[in-house]
Design an enzyme around this catalytic site. Structure first.
Site, short mmCIF file in Angstrom:
data_model
loop_
_atom_site.label_atom_id
_atom_site.label_comp_id
_atom_site.label_asym_id
_atom_site.label_seq_id
_atom_site.Cartn_x
_atom_site.Cartn_y
_atom_site.Cartn_z
N CYS A 68 22.83 -35.70 9.80
CA CYS A 68 24.27 -35.56 10.16
C CYS A 68 24.57 -35.16 11.76
CB CYS A 68 25.14 -34.57 9.45
SG CYS A 68 26.57 -33.69 9.88
N CYS A 71 26.61 -32.02 12.71
CA CYS A 71 25.95 -30.87 12.31
C CYS A 71 24.90 -30.50 13.29
CB CYS A 71 25.08 -31.03 10.95
SG CYS A 71 26.05 -31.48 9.67
#
Length: 169
Positions: A68, A71
Site C-alpha cells: 500500500c 501506508c
C-alpha cells in the site's frame, strides 16, 4: 436478441438497497464515541495481544499492508508519533492486513519500526473495524472508546490532532 436475455434475476437472499455510498465520514460516524471492539492478535514473534489489556492507555491502531503506497507514506509518521508519545500513555499498534508474518516482519525490520506489529492474516479484525481502505487509523481513548477514525494517508500533525482529541496532552 430476445428481451428475456436482458432480465436480471437477483440471487436468493439478495436485498435491494436504494443507494450504495458508504463514505469515510459514515465509517467514522459508525465508530466515533462508541466502545472499541476488542480483539486478540499475534505479533511478529507469535505473542498474543488484546485490545482490552491496553485499557487506561490511549491507543492508535494503524491498519496497513506492505503493498500500500499511502501506508508507506503514513508509517514513518506513525513511527514519529510512537517515539514522541510512547512515554505519555500512548500505545501504537500497527495491524498488518492479510499478509504473512515474514512479509510484514521483513518490511518492519527493513524500515526500523519499533512499534508493536500485529498480524490480521484472516482479516477478521479489519472486517470488524470496517476497514475498506488502508491505511485506516483508529484512535481509542483511555476509557476504551473510539475517539477518531481516519482513512487515508496522514501526517504527524493530523495524528497529533487526533491524539489531542482523545485527551492526550
Amino acid at each position: 436478441f430476445a428481451d428475456s436475455l436482458w432480465v436480471f434475476r437477483a440471487p436468493p437472499g439478495a436485498r435491494e438497497v436504494s443507494e450504495f455510498n458508504a463514505t469515510r465520514e459514515d465509517q467514522a460516524a459508525a465508530f466515533a464515541g462508541k466502545p472499541a471492539i476488542d480483539f486478540s492478535l499475534k505479533d511478529l514473534k507469535g505473542r498474543r495481544h488484546t485490545l482490552k489489556s491496553l485499557r487506561g492507555k490511549t491507543v492508535l491502531l494503524d491498519f496497513w499492508a506492505t503493498w500500500c503506497g499511502p501506508c508507506r507514506i503514513t508509517m514513518p509518521q506513525v513511527a514519529k508519533i510512537h517515539a514522541e508519545y510512547k512515554n505519555r500513555g500512548v500505545e501504537v499498534m500497527s495491524i498488518n492486513v492479510g499478509e504473512s508474518a515474514k512479509k510484514a516482519g521483513d518490511y518492519v525490520t527493513r524500515n526500523g519500526y519499533a512499534f508493536t506489529t500485529l498480524l490480521d492474516e484472516d482479516r477478521s479484525v479489519s472486517t470488524k473495524y470496517r476497514v475498506n481502505g488502508i491505511p485506516t487509523l483508529v484512535v481509542i481513548d483511555k476509557g476504551g472508546k473510539v475517539s477518531d477514525y481516519l482513512v487515508g494517508a496522514r501526517d504527524d500533525v493530523a495524528l497529533r490532532a487526533a491524539l489531542k482529541k482523545a485527551g492526550v496532552k
